[in-house]
Scaffold this motif. Sequence first.
Motif, PDB file in Angstrom:
ATOM      1  N   GLY A  62       0.817  -1.202   0.000  1.00  0.00           N
ATOM      2  CA  GLY A  62       0.000   0.000   0.000  1.00  0.00           C
ATOM      3  C   GLY A  62       0.853   1.255   0.000  1.00  0.00           C
ATOM      4  N   LEU A  63       0.357   2.292   0.657  1.00  0.00           N
ATOM      5  CA  LEU A  63       1.008   3.602   0.592  1.00  0.00           C
ATOM      6  C   LEU A  63       2.466   3.558   1.026  1.00  0.00           C
ATOM      7  CD1 LEU A  63      -1.878   5.847   1.951  1.00  0.00           C
ATOM      8  CD2 LEU A  63      -1.059   5.665  -0.416  1.00  0.00           C
ATOM      9  N   LEU A  64       3.298   4.190   0.227  1.00  0.00           N
ATOM     10  CA  LEU A  64       4.727   4.264   0.551  1.00  0.00           C
ATOM     11  C   LEU A  64       4.986   5.509   1.396  1.00  0.00           C
ATOM     12  CD1 LEU A  64       6.142   3.446  -3.002  1.00  0.00           C
ATOM     13  CD2 LEU A  64       6.042   1.882  -1.056  1.00  0.00           C
ATOM     14  N   HIS A  65       6.090   5.469   2.084  1.00  0.00           N
ATOM     15  CA  HIS A  65       6.468   6.612   2.924  1.00  0.00           C
ATOM     16  C   HIS A  65       7.967   6.851   2.775  1.00  0.00           C
ATOM     17  CE1 HIS A  65       2.513   6.517   4.800  1.00  0.00           C
ATOM     18  NE2 HIS A  65       2.654   5.199   4.858  1.00  0.00           N
ATOM     19  N   GLY A  66       8.378   8.036   3.143  1.00  0.00           N
ATOM     20  CA  GLY A  66       9.806   8.361   3.221  1.00  0.00           C
ATOM     21  C   GLY A  66      10.530   8.209   1.896  1.00  0.00           C
ATOM     22  N   LYS A  67      11.687   7.576   1.983  1.00  0.00           N
ATOM     23  CA  LYS A  67      12.561   7.460   0.821  1.00  0.00           C
ATOM     24  C   LYS A  67      11.902   6.667  -0.317  1.00  0.00           C
ATOM     25  CE  LYS A  67      17.328   6.191  -0.234  1.00  0.00           C
ATOM     26  NZ  LYS A  67      18.513   5.472   0.246  1.00  0.00           N
ATOM     27  N   ASN A 193      -6.989   9.789  -1.555  1.00  0.00           N
ATOM     28  CA  ASN A 193      -6.564  11.179  -1.301  1.00  0.00           C
ATOM     29  C   ASN A 193      -5.043  11.293  -1.255  1.00  0.00           C
ATOM     30  OD1 ASN A 193      -9.160  12.209  -1.142  1.00  0.00           O
ATOM     31  ND2 ASN A 193      -9.347  11.757   1.039  1.00  0.00           N
ATOM     32  N   ALA A 194      -4.401  10.271  -0.660  1.00  0.00           N
ATOM     33  CA  ALA A 194      -2.939  10.308  -0.551  1.00  0.00           C
ATOM     34  C   ALA A 194      -2.288  10.303  -1.933  1.00  0.00           C
ATOM     35  CB  ALA A 194      -2.452   9.115   0.275  1.00  0.00           C
ATOM     36  N   LEU A 195      -2.828   9.472  -2.837  1.00  0.00           N
ATOM     37  CA  LEU A 195      -2.268   9.431  -4.196  1.00  0.00           C
ATOM     38  C   LEU A 195      -2.403  10.805  -4.861  1.00  0.00           C
ATOM     39  CD1 LEU A 195      -3.454   6.033  -5.766  1.00  0.00           C
ATOM     40  CD2 LEU A 195      -1.449   6.486  -4.394  1.00  0.00           C
ATOM     41  N   ALA A 196      -3.573  11.402  -4.702  1.00  0.00           N
ATOM     42  CA  ALA A 196      -3.790  12.715  -5.325  1.00  0.00           C
ATOM     43  C   ALA A 196      -2.812  13.747  -4.776  1.00  0.00           C
ATOM     44  CB  ALA A 196      -5.237  13.159  -5.088  1.00  0.00           C
ATOM     45  N   SER A 197      -2.553  13.665  -3.468  1.00  0.00           N
ATOM     46  CA  SER A 197      -1.667  14.655  -2.846  1.00  0.00           C
ATOM     47  C   SER A 197      -0.211  14.480  -3.292  1.00  0.00           C
ATOM     48  CB  SER A 197      -1.757  14.556  -1.319  1.00  0.00           C
ATOM     49  OG  SER A 197      -1.188  13.338  -0.899  1.00  0.00           O
ATOM     50  N   GLU A 198       0.106  13.318  -3.875  1.00  0.00           N
ATOM     51  CA  GLU A 198       1.481  13.065  -4.318  1.00  0.00           C
ATOM     52  C   GLU A 198       1.741  13.595  -5.741  1.00  0.00           C
ATOM     53  OE1 GLU A 198       1.678   8.836  -3.966  1.00  0.00           O
ATOM     54  OE2 GLU A 198       1.501   8.858  -1.780  1.00  0.00           O
ATOM     55  N   ILE A 199       0.692  14.101  -6.402  1.00  0.00           N
ATOM     56  CA  ILE A 199       0.856  14.566  -7.793  1.00  0.00           C
ATOM     57  C   ILE A 199       1.183  16.050  -7.797  1.00  0.00           C
ATOM     58  CG2 ILE A 199      -0.260  14.806 -10.047  1.00  0.00           C
ATOM     59  CD1 ILE A 199      -2.079  12.471  -9.266  1.00  0.00           C
ATOM     60  N   PRO A 200       2.372  16.411  -8.274  1.00  0.00           N
ATOM     61  CA  PRO A 200       2.713  17.830  -8.299  1.00  0.00           C
ATOM     62  C   PRO A 200       1.799  18.597  -9.266  1.00  0.00           C
ATOM     63  CG  PRO A 200       4.448  16.499  -9.324  1.00  0.00           C
ATOM     64  CD  PRO A 200       3.437  15.547  -8.797  1.00  0.00           C
ATOM     65  N   GLY A 201       1.293  19.716  -8.806  1.00  0.00           N
ATOM     66  CA  GLY A 201       0.484  20.570  -9.681  1.00  0.00           C
ATOM     67  C   GLY A 201      -0.988  20.226  -9.708  1.00  0.00           C
ATOM     68  N   LEU A 202      -1.412  19.183  -8.988  1.00  0.00           N
ATOM     69  CA  LEU A 202      -2.838  18.833  -8.982  1.00  0.00           C
ATOM     70  C   LEU A 202      -3.552  19.667  -7.920  1.00  0.00           C
ATOM     71  CD1 LEU A 202      -4.790  16.483 -10.244  1.00  0.00           C
ATOM     72  CD2 LEU A 202      -4.659  15.577  -7.929  1.00  0.00           C
ATOM     73  N   THR A 203      -4.629  20.348  -8.347  1.00  0.00           N
ATOM     74  CA  THR A 203      -5.406  21.134  -7.384  1.00  0.00           C
ATOM     75  C   THR A 203      -6.395  20.196  -6.694  1.00  0.00           C
ATOM     76  OG1 THR A 203      -5.210  23.002  -8.890  1.00  0.00           O
ATOM     77  CG2 THR A 203      -6.845  23.190  -7.132  1.00  0.00           C
ATOM     78  N   LEU A 204      -6.175  19.976  -5.415  1.00  0.00           N
ATOM     79  CA  LEU A 204      -6.940  18.954  -4.698  1.00  0.00           C
ATOM     80  C   LEU A 204      -8.433  19.267  -4.635  1.00  0.00           C
ATOM     81  CD1 LEU A 204      -4.566  17.867  -1.784  1.00  0.00           C
ATOM     82  CD2 LEU A 204      -5.357  16.495  -3.704  1.00  0.00           C
ATOM     83  N   ALA A 205      -8.775  20.524  -4.394  1.00  0.00           N
ATOM     84  CA  ALA A 205     -10.188  20.876  -4.269  1.00  0.00           C
ATOM     85  C   ALA A 205     -10.924  20.598  -5.583  1.00  0.00           C
ATOM     86  CB  ALA A 205     -10.317  22.354  -3.890  1.00  0.00           C
ATOM     87  N   THR A 206     -10.290  20.922  -6.691  1.00  0.00           N
ATOM     88  CA  THR A 206     -10.900  20.681  -8.010  1.00  0.00           C
ATOM     89  C   THR A 206     -11.042  19.178  -8.251  1.00  0.00           C
ATOM     90  OG1 THR A 206      -9.723  22.650  -8.730  1.00  0.00           O
ATOM     91  CG2 THR A 206     -10.716  21.304 -10.447  1.00  0.00           C
TER      92      THR A 206
END
Lengths: 267, 170
Positions: A62-67, A193-206
Amino acid sequence: MASRAKAKEDARARRIAEEQARAAAHAKARRMQRLGGVVILAIVAVAIAIAISSGNSSGGTGLLHGKALTQAETSVNTLLTGIPQSGDTLGNPNAPVTMTYFGDLECPVCQAFTLSGGFPQLVQNEVRQGKVKVVYSPFCTATCNSHPHTIFANQQIAALAAGQQNKFWNYVELFYHQQASETSNYVNENYLNALASEIPGLTLATWKAARSSQALSQQLASQEQSGTSQGITGTPTLIFSGPKGKAQPNTSIPSYSDLQSSLKQVQ
Amino acid sequence: MSRLIAPRVLWRAMLVINVLAIVLTVYLTYIHYQGISPVCSLGQACAKVQSSTWSKLAGVPVALIGLLGYISILGSLLLLGDREETRLATLGMTLIGFGFSAYLTYRELFSIHLICEECVTSFVFVTLLLIGSGIRYVQGPPTVVPPGEPEPDPELDAADKPSARVTAAR
């Protein structure tokens, strides 16, 4: 005298019969003990083989963390940066060849193809050069095997919502990088939500607002219907369409040369 | 003990099935290393299954593992004499083969969602070998001959060594 001899003979016969019965019972018990031992050994051997084989497809927890997360993000950004995206399409929209990728985000074979099969090289070369574009067409296989269809729809619409900001493929790649066992219930709101937050430039609210879009639900239903009508039975299924028709690699996890071979058939 | 099937007939049937299984796995191993698509009436299903994540175990193609397994079973049937230990070894090997084949069939149905004809055929072969070796082990050697009854037919039970026999000749 004769009756005494007969009695002795009868006693001898009884003794022999008893000895034989004891020997037979002893032999049977020993055979069953050995059988039990072999059955246990066989179960252990099969369990070890299954554990090794399952390890092939675990694909992380599942979700990765850190390095590890940083490495995954860097890998995705390096692969996709500079390549145009439009909705669920990766690459030059006017590319002469289209590779339609029927996939399921929870499918471990899709993960293997996307991360370590021929896909990364195809993206780095032909897609980046504008010769091929890739269209992802969702088709429920592994997810629907263990979960209700709503889970499949939820995760797929999350990716399509990222596609409205031209980040569909970032979402898909990050999903495959952080895919867990298909039988576990790892896909939840926190995960998406975590995957979305990892995408640079993605506006989360939209992105969040887009997830409840009726249009995306209809798009998903239409794509699934398209897969069914084309006789798709498994994922990943890759169909190359070009000036010379259609072609399909015949391996489950096509290598780069398998993809090139199909590409040549349609160019 | 009454016999479900004559030992010699059972032994011969197992040999035939085993040889067929070896031919099949030689073919699958060959096409794996040659990168050839297998003959398949289900389109690309066989090729997809045989190149899936589960087509290898620790980097070794399962077709090759199957081939080595069937050769070992053949060895236990032919080379080491028909003793209780070899019958048990045959049963143990077929049990392992059956268990792992059942797992791979599960993966075909529920992970890859495709069926490979050659894999199913191999699963049928190993299932038949398991049934045969189970019957063979449970039946055991001709063993105890009750007093007054004739010895078993030596031609019928030729596969059973006299060493494993407990006769009533005391």
